[in-house]
Scaffold this motif. Structure first.
Motif, PDB file in Angstrom:
ATOM      1  N   SER A 130       0.825  -1.208   0.000  1.00 18.62           N
ATOM      2  CA  SER A 130       0.000   0.000   0.000  1.00 18.62           C
ATOM      3  C   SER A 130       0.859   1.258   0.000  1.00 18.62           C
ATOM      4  O   SER A 130       0.591   2.210  -0.738  1.00 18.62           O
ATOM      5  CB  SER A 130      -0.940  -0.011   1.208  1.00 18.62           C
ATOM      6  OG  SER A 130      -1.733  -1.173   1.215  1.00 18.62           O
ATOM      7  N   ALA A 133       2.538   1.742  -3.378  1.00 20.61           N
ATOM      8  CA  ALA A 133       1.552   2.142  -4.386  1.00 20.61           C
ATOM      9  C   ALA A 133       1.215   3.622  -4.265  1.00 20.61           C
ATOM     10  O   ALA A 133       1.013   4.312  -5.275  1.00 20.61           O
ATOM     11  CB  ALA A 133       0.286   1.304  -4.253  1.00 20.61           C
ATOM     12  N   VAL A 171      -4.803   2.684  -6.435  1.00 18.11           N
ATOM     13  CA  VAL A 171      -5.708   1.540  -6.552  1.00 18.11           C
ATOM     14  C   VAL A 171      -5.492   0.818  -7.872  1.00 18.11           C
ATOM     15  O   VAL A 171      -5.377  -0.421  -7.926  1.00 18.11           O
ATOM     16  CB  VAL A 171      -7.179   1.999  -6.426  1.00 18.11           C
ATOM     17  CG1 VAL A 171      -8.131   0.848  -6.745  1.00 18.11           C
ATOM     18  CG2 VAL A 171      -7.458   2.536  -5.024  1.00 18.11           C
ATOM     19  N   ILE A 174      -2.198  -1.400  -8.286  1.00 16.57           N
ATOM     20  CA  ILE A 174      -2.277  -2.673  -7.567  1.00 16.57           C
ATOM     21  C   ILE A 174      -3.180  -3.660  -8.309  1.00 16.57           C
ATOM     22  O   ILE A 174      -2.853  -4.845  -8.445  1.00 16.57           O
ATOM     23  CB  ILE A 174      -2.790  -2.453  -6.127  1.00 16.57           C
ATOM     24  CG1 ILE A 174      -1.743  -1.690  -5.313  1.00 16.57           C
ATOM     25  CG2 ILE A 174      -3.085  -3.794  -5.450  1.00 16.57           C
ATOM     26  CD1 ILE A 174      -2.177  -1.366  -3.893  1.00 16.57           C
ATOM     27  N   LEU A 175      -4.303  -3.186  -8.830  1.00 12.91           N
ATOM     28  CA  LEU A 175      -5.228  -4.075  -9.531  1.00 12.91           C
ATOM     29  C   LEU A 175      -4.608  -4.608 -10.831  1.00 12.91           C
ATOM     30  O   LEU A 175      -4.796  -5.784 -11.181  1.00 12.91           O
ATOM     31  CB  LEU A 175      -6.538  -3.343  -9.822  1.00 12.91           C
ATOM     32  CG  LEU A 175      -7.365  -2.940  -8.587  1.00 12.91           C
ATOM     33  CD1 LEU A 175      -8.643  -2.241  -9.023  1.00 12.91           C
ATOM     34  CD2 LEU A 175      -7.681  -4.163  -7.724  1.00 12.91           C
ATOM     35  N   THR A 178      -2.096  -7.207  -9.843  1.00 11.59           N
ATOM     36  CA  THR A 178      -2.834  -8.388  -9.397  1.00 11.59           C
ATOM     37  C   THR A 178      -3.233  -9.251 -10.587  1.00 11.59           C
ATOM     38  O   THR A 178      -3.084 -10.488 -10.559  1.00 11.59           O
ATOM     39  CB  THR A 178      -4.096  -7.966  -8.613  1.00 11.59           C
ATOM     40  OG1 THR A 178      -3.706  -7.238  -7.442  1.00 11.59           O
ATOM     41  CG2 THR A 178      -4.913  -9.179  -8.196  1.00 11.59           C
ATOM     42  N   GLY A 369      -5.002  -8.450  -3.555  1.00  7.73           N
ATOM     43  CA  GLY A 369      -4.970  -7.263  -4.410  1.00  7.73           C
ATOM     44  C   GLY A 369      -6.072  -6.285  -4.069  1.00  7.73           C
ATOM     45  O   GLY A 369      -5.842  -5.069  -3.970  1.00  7.73           O
ATOM     46  N   THR A 372      -5.336  -4.676  -0.410  1.00  7.36           N
ATOM     47  CA  THR A 372      -4.246  -3.691  -0.369  1.00  7.36           C
ATOM     48  C   THR A 372      -4.568  -2.463  -1.223  1.00  7.36           C
ATOM     49  O   THR A 372      -4.132  -1.359  -0.907  1.00  7.36           O
ATOM     50  CB  THR A 372      -2.925  -4.323  -0.844  1.00  7.36           C
ATOM     51  OG1 THR A 372      -3.116  -4.959  -2.114  1.00  7.36           O
ATOM     52  CG2 THR A 372      -2.446  -5.368   0.163  1.00  7.36           C
ATOM     53  N   SER A 373      -5.355  -2.647  -2.283  1.00  2.00           N
ATOM     54  CA  SER A 373      -5.755  -1.481  -3.079  1.00  2.00           C
ATOM     55  C   SER A 373      -6.685  -0.575  -2.282  1.00  2.00           C
ATOM     56  O   SER A 373      -6.615   0.655  -2.403  1.00  2.00           O
ATOM     57  CB  SER A 373      -6.420  -1.923  -4.381  1.00  2.00           C
ATOM     58  OG  SER A 373      -7.665  -2.571  -4.139  1.00  2.00           O
ATOM     59  N   GLY A 377      -5.902   3.230  -1.365  1.00  2.00           N
ATOM     60  CA  GLY A 377      -6.831   4.235  -1.859  1.00  2.00           C
ATOM     61  C   GLY A 377      -7.432   5.118  -0.794  1.00  2.00           C
ATOM     62  O   GLY A 377      -7.734   6.291  -1.050  1.00  2.00           O
TER      63      GLY A 377
END
Length: 475
Positions: A130, A133, A171, A174-175, A178, A369, A372-373, A377
């Motif tokens: 996190s 990111a 966000v 990370i996605l 993932t 994913g 942690t997103s 965020g």
């Protein structure tokens, strides 16, 4: 009294799992495919580390803690990591399965200690993903602004920070990663290899551009804050090394792990330490250390000072690549810790289901994913980033203890790689890591204790009852 102690040791939470058990388990239906070679492994280790640390932490630590002696701070932290890497390497060659320190503790110290270290690693990786990111989002926002594209503050900050609602870039990155990890480890490793090679090239370009602009006067006084500043700086820049242990979470997917794992982990730590020391020396030689108060991007800042605007832009792109690789490897490590703990019954079995086509733990990857997103965020950076260092240092201590215990408990077991100078290297690792923990803020230590208490409650409520050890033979 002795009878009571013997009875207590037979309790499932103090039982260990044999290396043979874990190896058989990794070769079953829930096993993962071995697809990574030595070169990819080394770059995986470099990719896990060279990012936020080299492009952000260096300037902060030089300005606020150590001055030009930040070079020594990086060396001290790097040596601590090498001590830990030697201990990790002995375990990784003996137990080449997913789980890293969690699995090693299960074989040497018992289930309760395995849970503690696994819960510790969950915290370390989650907040690392996190936090990095959020740093990635800041770099993207800055680069876009330099091109005349300004994102609304509501979509680049969490609630409560400069009118923010959600940090959308954090966000999204990370996605995306993932999705890459779900598709497969070979594909993820190829992406990481490309990113890391770009990152190293950018660092070498910076060193080449900055060499002719070094002013020796900037290195005087070398230790403006004394040894206390150097040691405090070492505790801070330790963040820059966090992630190298993520290499070991890939143990079950590495070709010839008994040989490649020890080489990969030690080589990656040594290469990273050399890069960090070189960059730290160059930065403080080009710019007076006090000037780094002005920036959160010290490498690009230094290049701007010497009139290399294109170099500064290139470094910003390289920093973005480096931070991306850190997210990829750390997110990968988090999923493999969950996978290993679930396969042992300490977490719900759902987390260890392997996708029939991609042969990856897709379900747990998606869950991690998403979780942690959401952290990245909606939670401010300063709230989620405080616990990273202490979690890693605690893991190093427990692994070093595990080496000492297993050398005594099973001296005859085959060790493809042996940590040198036992017991001195593990003991020095324990003392060094404990010293760095004591240098961290008290509030960080308190939050870590609270997290561990919550973890123990979950273990006694779920893990102990559902553990494989309740039906498995003890080692």
């Amino acid at each position: 009294m002795r009878t009571r102690l013997q009875t207590l040791r037979k309790h499932p939470m103090f039982r260990t799992r044999s290396i043979e058990q874990l190896t058989r388990q990794s070769q079953g239906e829930q096993g993962l495919r071995r697809v990574l070679g030595l070169f990819e492994l080394i770059l995986l280790g470099i990719g896990a580390v060279v990012g936020t640390g080299i492009f952000v932490i260096t300037g902060i630590a030089a300005a606020d803690y150590a001055g030009p002696a930040i070079i020594l701070s990086f060396i001290i932290s790097g040596l601590v990591c090498i001590l830990a890497a030697l201990c990790y390497a002995e375990f990784s060659a003996m137990v080449p399965v997913a789980g890293s320190a969690y699995t090693y503790c299960y074989t040497s110290l018992g289930e309760i200690w395995a849970w503690i270290i696994g819960w510790d690693l969950i915290l370390e990786y989650a907040v690392s993903i996190s936090a990095v990111a959020i740093g990635w989002s800041a770099y993207v926002t800055t680069l876009l602004a330099g091109s005349g594209i300004f994102l609304p503050p509501a979509f680049v900050h969490p609630p409560g920070v400069e009118g923010g609602l959600v940090n959308i870039p954090a966000v999204l990155i990370i996605l995306v990663i993932t999705a890459v990890l779900v598709i497969g480890m070979r594909e993820s490793a190829r992406l990481n290899t490309l990113i890391v090679l770009i990152n190293i090239a950018v660092i070498l370009i910076f060193l080449a551009l900055g060499y002719q602009h070094i002013d020796g006067a900037n290195w005087y006084p070398f230790m403006p804050f004394g040894w206390s500043g150097v040691l405090a700086g070492a505790a801070i820049v330790f963040f820059a090394y966090i992630g190298f242990d993520a290499v070991l979470t890939a143990a079950e997917e590495i070709e010839n792990p008994q040989k490649n794992l020890p080489i990969g982990i030690i080589a990656s730590v040594v290469i990273v330490m050399v890069l960090y020391v070189a960059v730290a020396a160059m930065l403080t030689g080009i710019v007076p250390y006090g000037d780094f108060h002005e920036t959160g991007a010290p490498v690009a800042f230094a290049l701007s000072r010497i009139g290399s605007g294109w170099g500064a832009a290139l470094v910003s792109i390289g920093a973005l690549c480096g931070i991306t690789s850190v997210i990829l490897v750390t997110l990968y490590g988090q999923t493999r810790i969950f996978f290993a703990m679930s396969r042992d019954g300490l977490l719900p079995r759902y987390f260890s289901e392997v996708h029939p086509v991609f042969h990856t733990p897709a379900k747990v990857t998606i869950i991690v994913g998403l979780a942690t997103s959401l952290l990245a965020g909606f939670i401010p950076l300063d709230v989620i980033a405080e616990l990273v260092n202490i979690g890693t240092l605690a893991a190093f201590i427990i692994v070093a203890i595990g080496v000492l215990v297993l050398r005594k408990a099973r001296p005859g077991i085959e060790r493809p790689f042996r940590c040198p100078l036992v017991p001195y290297v593990p003991i020095l690792c324990i003392v060094s890591c404990a010293g760095l923990i004591l240098l961290l803020p008290g509030v960080t230590q308190l939050r870590f204790i609270i997290w561990m208490i919550v973890g123990l409650l979950i273990y006694f409520a779920f893990g102990l009852k559902n553990s494989e050890n309740n039906g498995a033979r003890t080692s």
